[in-house]
Design an enzyme around this catalytic site. Sequence first.
Site, PDB file in Angstrom:
ATOM      1  N   MET A 283       0.844  -1.196   0.000  1.00  0.00           N
ATOM      2  CA  MET A 283       0.000   0.000   0.000  1.00  0.00           C
ATOM      3  C   MET A 283       0.884   1.252   0.000  1.00  0.00           C
ATOM      4  O   MET A 283       0.428   2.347   0.350  1.00  0.00           O
ATOM      5  CB  MET A 283      -0.930  -0.007   1.207  1.00  0.00           C
ATOM      6  N   GLY A 284       2.149   1.091  -0.349  1.00  0.00           N
ATOM      7  CA  GLY A 284       3.044   2.248  -0.405  1.00  0.00           C
ATOM      8  C   GLY A 284       3.533   2.659   0.972  1.00  0.00           C
ATOM      9  O   GLY A 284       3.443   1.888   1.923  1.00  0.00           O
TER      10      GLY A 284
ATOM     11  N   HIS B  20       9.091  -3.497   3.623  1.00  0.00           N
ATOM     12  CA  HIS B  20       8.746  -3.694   2.213  1.00  0.00           C
ATOM     13  C   HIS B  20      10.005  -4.002   1.396  1.00  0.00           C
ATOM     14  O   HIS B  20      10.000  -4.861   0.520  1.00  0.00           O
ATOM     15  CB  HIS B  20       8.113  -2.434   1.633  1.00  0.00           C
TER      16      HIS B  20
ATOM     17  N   VAL C 239      10.680  -7.278   9.789  1.00  0.00           N
ATOM     18  CA  VAL C 239      11.795  -6.346   9.957  1.00  0.00           C
ATOM     19  C   VAL C 239      11.425  -5.358  11.065  1.00  0.00           C
ATOM     20  O   VAL C 239      10.322  -4.800  11.064  1.00  0.00           O
ATOM     21  CB  VAL C 239      12.095  -5.593   8.640  1.00  0.00           C
TER      22      VAL C 239
ATOM     23  N   ARG D 248       2.115   2.609   9.489  1.00  0.00           N
ATOM     24  CA  ARG D 248       1.264   3.336  10.441  1.00  0.00           C
ATOM     25  C   ARG D 248       2.048   3.891  11.633  1.00  0.00           C
ATOM     26  O   ARG D 248       1.495   4.654  12.422  1.00  0.00           O
ATOM     27  CB  ARG D 248       0.133   2.430  10.939  1.00  0.00           C
TER      28      ARG D 248
HETATM   29  P1  AMP Z   1       1.441  -3.036   3.453  1.00  0.00           P
HETATM   30  O1  AMP Z   1       1.991  -1.959   2.569  1.00  0.00           O
HETATM   31  O2  AMP Z   1       1.362  -2.651   4.888  1.00  0.00           O
HETATM   32  O3  AMP Z   1       0.163  -3.614   2.898  1.00  0.00           O
HETATM   33  O4  AMP Z   1       2.500  -4.214   3.414  1.00  0.00           O
HETATM   34  C1  AMP Z   1       2.910  -4.802   2.199  1.00  0.00           C
HETATM   35  C2  AMP Z   1       3.674  -6.055   2.496  1.00  0.00           C
HETATM   36  O5  AMP Z   1       4.833  -5.747   3.276  1.00  0.00           O
HETATM   37  C3  AMP Z   1       2.865  -7.086   3.301  1.00  0.00           C
HETATM   38  O6  AMP Z   1       3.125  -8.383   2.801  1.00  0.00           O
HETATM   39  C4  AMP Z   1       3.405  -6.895   4.693  1.00  0.00           C
HETATM   40  O7  AMP Z   1       3.288  -8.044   5.501  1.00  0.00           O
HETATM   41  C5  AMP Z   1       4.853  -6.574   4.416  1.00  0.00           C
HETATM   42  N1  AMP Z   1       5.425  -5.869   5.573  1.00  0.00           N
HETATM   43  C6  AMP Z   1       4.945  -4.764   6.180  1.00  0.00           C
HETATM   44  N2  AMP Z   1       5.693  -4.438   7.255  1.00  0.00           N
HETATM   45  C7  AMP Z   1       6.682  -5.381   7.333  1.00  0.00           C
HETATM   46  C8  AMP Z   1       7.767  -5.617   8.228  1.00  0.00           C
HETATM   47  N3  AMP Z   1       8.000  -4.819   9.273  1.00  0.00           N
HETATM   48  N4  AMP Z   1       8.557  -6.673   7.989  1.00  0.00           N
HETATM   49  C9  AMP Z   1       8.324  -7.513   6.942  1.00  0.00           C
HETATM   50  N5  AMP Z   1       7.319  -7.337   6.062  1.00  0.00           N
HETATM   51  C10 AMP Z   1       6.503  -6.297   6.252  1.00  0.00           C
END
Ligand code: AMP
Length: 282
Positions: free
Chosen positions: A30-31, A37, A176, A187
């Site tokens: 979602m950017g 990411h 991470v 967030r």
């Molecule tokens: P989001 O942009 O929040 O929808 O996340 C996109 C992808 O990045 C999803 O598969 C999340 O699980 C992954 N992601 C988000 N935060 C982390 C993190 N801290 N460590 C590893 N993967 C992450």
Amino acid sequence: MRVIRNPRKLNRILERTSGNRKNIGLVPTMGALHLGHLSLIKQARRENNTVVVSIFVNPAQFGAGEDLKKYPRPLNRDLALCRAAGVDFVFLPNAKIIYPRGYSTFVNVEGLSNLLCGAARPGHFRGVATIVAKLLNIIGPSVLYLGQKDAQQAIIIKRMVEDLNFPVKVKIMPIVRQKDGLALSSRNVYLNKKQRFDALVLSKALSLAKSLFKAGVRDSSRIINRMRQLINRKKQAKIDYLAIVDLEKLEKIKKIDRNCLVALAVKFGNTRLIDNTVINYA
Ligand code: AMP
């Protein structure tokens, strides 16, 4: 790196570039990209000829009163990060092209979607499963990269991929964290200084669960109670759930007798944070 907004166009180009010997890695996001990411993107880069990152703040996975409007959208920075990480295509659709007038098809992974985060966020995982299904159809990746940070999401998507016979391999990458333990999340920018500090209690509670297990505690409710006490010391923290569940069905485990997921969701003000860890029984 090419930025493509139109699903048909991306589909056409990818079919042309990859031909029969498809080797495309997809990282849906979602950017507001961060090192979490980027770890997914880097892994995709290592393992595929073509890397596609999608950036789409998916309205279908936000409930009424959630942060859809104010979700951070630092697009130029995101594109620069993707470029630097060697991404080939950024898929950047808008909501109208993904959900045009008359749109009426949704994917619901039953059962799993109502537990944990799904209980507090009805419809959330229906939105997640639907957008991921659409991305898989548009892009046709050979490998889909997801983060363990969203453990329930990863389990639900794996289920969907298996149930609907999507010809894709799902790879889950580790969480991470910042040096002090806070799991990276787009967030986190909502947190003020005090909340940011107090939020450290989440990774501490997960470490506590692990050390209690190591010390021989097998009773989940004992572990959860100790976690609750620790988190409740922070006045602003409002626990949504603390749970110890199995890794496939997300069913509660009373006595830890196999690998399990310790998962939590806690609100600091309006910001809902999630985190988790896996306890390996063996
Ligand atoms: P989001 O942009 O929040 O929808 O996340 C996109 C992808 O990045 C999803 O598969 C999340 O699980 C992954 N992601 C988000 N935060 C982390 C993190 N801290 N460590 C590893 N993967 C992450």
